[in-house]
Write an enzyme that holds these catalytic residues in place. Structure first.
Site, PDB file in Angstrom:
ATOM      1  N   LYS A 182       0.860  -1.172   0.000  1.00 14.61           N
ATOM      2  CA  LYS A 182       0.000   0.000   0.000  1.00 14.61           C
ATOM      3  C   LYS A 182       0.903   1.230   0.000  1.00 14.61           C
ATOM      4  O   LYS A 182       1.697   1.434   0.910  1.00 14.61           O
ATOM      5  CB  LYS A 182      -0.898   0.002   1.234  1.00 14.61           C
ATOM      6  CG  LYS A 182      -1.740   1.257   1.323  1.00 14.61           C
ATOM      7  CD  LYS A 182      -2.734   1.182   2.455  1.00 14.61           C
ATOM      8  CE  LYS A 182      -3.524   2.453   2.569  1.00 14.61           C
ATOM      9  NZ  LYS A 182      -4.510   2.398   3.658  1.00 14.61           N
ATOM     10  N   ARG A 192     -10.891   9.726   2.105  1.00 12.23           N
ATOM     11  CA  ARG A 192     -10.770  10.342   3.442  1.00 12.23           C
ATOM     12  C   ARG A 192     -11.889  11.347   3.642  1.00 12.23           C
ATOM     13  O   ARG A 192     -12.401  11.499   4.763  1.00 12.23           O
ATOM     14  CB  ARG A 192      -9.400  10.997   3.601  1.00 12.23           C
ATOM     15  CG  ARG A 192      -8.272   9.961   3.648  1.00 12.23           C
ATOM     16  CD  ARG A 192      -6.907  10.597   3.806  1.00 12.23           C
ATOM     17  NE  ARG A 192      -5.838   9.629   3.576  1.00 12.23           N
ATOM     18  CZ  ARG A 192      -4.559   9.946   3.392  1.00 12.23           C
ATOM     19  NH1 ARG A 192      -4.164  11.213   3.421  1.00 12.23           N
ATOM     20  NH2 ARG A 192      -3.662   9.005   3.188  1.00 12.23           N
ATOM     21  N   LYS A 204       1.495   9.893   5.987  1.00 12.81           N
ATOM     22  CA  LYS A 204       1.551   8.462   6.292  1.00 12.81           C
ATOM     23  C   LYS A 204       2.814   7.804   5.741  1.00 12.81           C
ATOM     24  O   LYS A 204       2.880   6.589   5.584  1.00 12.81           O
ATOM     25  CB  LYS A 204       0.282   7.785   5.753  1.00 12.81           C
ATOM     26  CG  LYS A 204      -1.017   8.324   6.390  1.00 12.81           C
ATOM     27  CD  LYS A 204      -2.230   7.434   6.142  1.00 12.81           C
ATOM     28  CE  LYS A 204      -3.471   7.982   6.845  1.00 12.81           C
ATOM     29  NZ  LYS A 204      -4.649   7.095   6.711  1.00 12.81           N
ATOM     30  N   GLU A 220       7.763  -7.144   1.282  1.00 15.72           N
ATOM     31  CA  GLU A 220       6.518  -7.108   2.070  1.00 15.72           C
ATOM     32  C   GLU A 220       5.680  -8.366   1.793  1.00 15.72           C
ATOM     33  O   GLU A 220       5.064  -8.922   2.695  1.00 15.72           O
ATOM     34  CB  GLU A 220       5.690  -5.857   1.719  1.00 15.72           C
ATOM     35  CG  GLU A 220       6.327  -4.526   2.116  1.00 15.72           C
ATOM     36  CD  GLU A 220       6.197  -4.211   3.611  1.00 15.72           C
ATOM     37  OE1 GLU A 220       5.606  -5.008   4.356  1.00 15.72           O
ATOM     38  OE2 GLU A 220       6.699  -3.149   4.017  1.00 15.72           O
ATOM     39  N   LYS A 235      -2.124  -1.497  -3.802  1.00 16.82           N
ATOM     40  CA  LYS A 235      -3.004  -0.328  -3.754  1.00 16.82           C
ATOM     41  C   LYS A 235      -2.179   0.957  -3.824  1.00 16.82           C
ATOM     42  O   LYS A 235      -1.195   1.064  -3.097  1.00 16.82           O
ATOM     43  CB  LYS A 235      -3.782  -0.394  -2.446  1.00 16.82           C
ATOM     44  CG  LYS A 235      -4.571   0.832  -2.104  1.00 16.82           C
ATOM     45  CD  LYS A 235      -5.198   0.661  -0.754  1.00 16.82           C
ATOM     46  CE  LYS A 235      -5.924   1.925  -0.387  1.00 16.82           C
ATOM     47  NZ  LYS A 235      -6.498   1.880   0.931  1.00 16.82           N
ATOM     48  N   SER A 261     -10.229   5.512  -4.547  1.00 17.45           N
ATOM     49  CA  SER A 261     -11.162   6.640  -4.686  1.00 17.45           C
ATOM     50  C   SER A 261     -10.673   7.701  -5.671  1.00 17.45           C
ATOM     51  O   SER A 261     -11.457   8.207  -6.483  1.00 17.45           O
ATOM     52  CB  SER A 261     -11.421   7.269  -3.321  1.00 17.45           C
ATOM     53  OG  SER A 261     -10.217   7.753  -2.751  1.00 17.45           O
ATOM     54  N   TYR A 300     -14.968   1.072  -7.004  1.00 17.58           N
ATOM     55  CA  TYR A 300     -16.225   1.822  -6.897  1.00 17.58           C
ATOM     56  C   TYR A 300     -16.930   1.857  -8.249  1.00 17.58           C
ATOM     57  O   TYR A 300     -18.095   2.230  -8.327  1.00 17.58           O
ATOM     58  CB  TYR A 300     -15.936   3.262  -6.435  1.00 17.58           C
ATOM     59  CG  TYR A 300     -15.111   3.298  -5.166  1.00 17.58           C
ATOM     60  CD1 TYR A 300     -15.720   3.089  -3.924  1.00 17.58           C
ATOM     61  CD2 TYR A 300     -13.742   3.514  -5.198  1.00 17.58           C
ATOM     62  CE1 TYR A 300     -14.958   3.090  -2.761  1.00 17.58           C
ATOM     63  CE2 TYR A 300     -12.976   3.519  -4.047  1.00 17.58           C
ATOM     64  CZ  TYR A 300     -13.593   3.302  -2.836  1.00 17.58           C
ATOM     65  OH  TYR A 300     -12.846   3.296  -1.699  1.00 17.58           O
TER      66      TYR A 300
HETATM   67  C1  PBG Z   1      -6.946   3.597   5.536  1.00 15.77           C
HETATM   68  C2  PBG Z   1      -7.494   3.345   4.188  1.00 15.77           C
HETATM   69  C3  PBG Z   1      -7.410   4.275   3.148  1.00 15.77           C
HETATM   70  C4  PBG Z   1      -8.057   3.698   2.056  1.00 15.77           C
HETATM   71  C5  PBG Z   1      -8.514   2.434   2.434  1.00 15.77           C
HETATM   72  N1  PBG Z   1      -8.146   2.223   3.780  1.00 15.77           N
HETATM   73  C6  PBG Z   1      -6.878   5.652   3.125  1.00 15.77           C
HETATM   74  C7  PBG Z   1      -5.570   5.944   3.710  1.00 15.77           C
HETATM   75  O1  PBG Z   1      -4.670   5.100   3.795  1.00 15.77           O
HETATM   76  O2  PBG Z   1      -5.401   7.085   4.136  1.00 15.77           O
HETATM   77  C8  PBG Z   1      -8.201   4.376   0.737  1.00 15.77           C
HETATM   78  C9  PBG Z   1      -9.132   3.783  -0.251  1.00 15.77           C
HETATM   79  C10 PBG Z   1      -9.489   4.676  -1.369  1.00 15.77           C
HETATM   80  O3  PBG Z   1      -8.891   5.750  -1.581  1.00 15.77           O
HETATM   81  O4  PBG Z   1     -10.430   4.304  -2.080  1.00 15.77           O
HETATM   82  N2  PBG Z   1      -6.717   2.535   6.353  1.00 15.77           N
END
Ligand code: PBG
Length: 306
Positions: A182, A192, A204, A220, A235, A261, A300
């Protein structure tokens, strides 16, 4: 003839639909940053999942919207057995036993600062304290009936810790879909906003991966596999197709990709301005994610390509 020799195709069983859930009843709220996506209360969630399941969708992934007064710096709400996620999982599994329900394991929806873990005095995320909490959170989800828990936090060692706590509590059958690679991406903003989990301080980068790295994803993956992960996630998806392809060649485990998203929102925004046709862009995007080697895709845009 073209179809006969087609190498990749999309079917409902390739997809996991992410759904945003809110406390209360009869709520269906549009999300400004994600046109066409809504926040749903438990009763509406069951209706929506029933509709999706009848279209052939086999799995949904739940993300909670936690009202601000219920958030705290430790993300205590994540362990509440009567929280919106455990309650919704129970409702879904009762109504639709054959639907695979996946829950997100990370503290960010529950923390006031928006980080996925607990912060130390210097504002750093404390890995080991967080891992303990995540394992307890996964147990709450498993007890509610989740088929899969999906740690999306990127702490080190959490897959092994979750597997140990689940097995120790006779939840050997609950699977772990690990967010293995990720990335610290700029594409999570609309999500968010949907959750009200925007960061109040820092970034992050100390736990999510550097977009410049791909060998690190293999490392990982090896660790997650050794710790007991059942499915590995990459991701976001489109900017990381090389990572999906590398992981596909590196492991025998199923690979999942999260079409996030921001990937959804940018196409919808261009569509709304008449610049692109969202359906055909999504079809091409999702085909390319599958072609790169993903066995399943969180998106989505699922319904727009079925
Ligand atoms: C956080 C989490 C995030 C998403 C899924 N789980 C956002 C982040 O890491 O700040 C993002 C998914 C998306 O953007 O559709 N645990």
């Amino acid at each position: 003839m073209r179809t006969l020799v087609e190498e990749t195709s999309l079917s409902p069983s390739d997809f996991v639909v992410p759904l945003f859930v809110v406390p209360g009843e009869q709520r269906r709220e549009p999300i400004a940053s994600m046109p066409g996506v809504q926040r749903l209360s438990g009763d509406e969630l069951v209706k929506e999942a029933t509709r999706l399941h009848s279209l052939g969708i086999l799995a949904v992934a739940l993300f909670p919207v936690v009202p601000y007064p219920q958030k705290d710096p430790q993300g205590s709400g994540a362990l509440d057995e009567k929280g919106v996620i455990p309650v919704c999982v129970q409702k879904l599994k009762r109504a639709l036993p054959s639907l695979c329900v996946i829950t997100d394991v990370a503290l960010d929806p529950y923390t006031t600062h928006g980080h996925d873990g607990i912060l130390g005095v210097a504002g750093d995320v404390r890995n080991d304290e967080t891992v303990e909490r995540l394992a307890q959170m996964a147990l709450v989800h498993a007890r509610a009936g989740a088929d899969f828990v999906a740690p999306s936090d990127m702490m080190d060692g959490r897959v092994g810790a979750i597997r140990k706590v689940l097995d120790g509590n006779l939840h050997c059958d609950t699977g772990i879909l690990s967010y293995t690679a990720k990335y610290a991406s700029s594409l999570y903003g609309p999500f968010r906003e949907a959750l009200g989990s925007s960061l109040q301080q820092g970034d992050k980068k100390s736990y999510q991966m550097n977009p410049a790295n791909s060998r690190e994803a293999l490392l990982e993956a090896t660790l997650d596999e050794e710790e007991g992960a059942d499915i590995l996630m990459v991701k976001p998806a489109l900017f990381y197709l090389d990572v999906i392809a590398k992981l596909r060649a590196h492991t025998q485990l199923p690979i999942c990709a999260y079409h996030v998203s921001g990937e959804y929102a940018m196409v919808m925004a261009a569509h709304e301005r008449g610049m692109l046709d969202a359906r055909s862009v999504f079809r091409e995007a999702l085909l390319s994610i599958k072609r790169a080697g993903a066995d399943m895709i969180f998106s989505y845009a699922t319904e727009m390509v079925l």
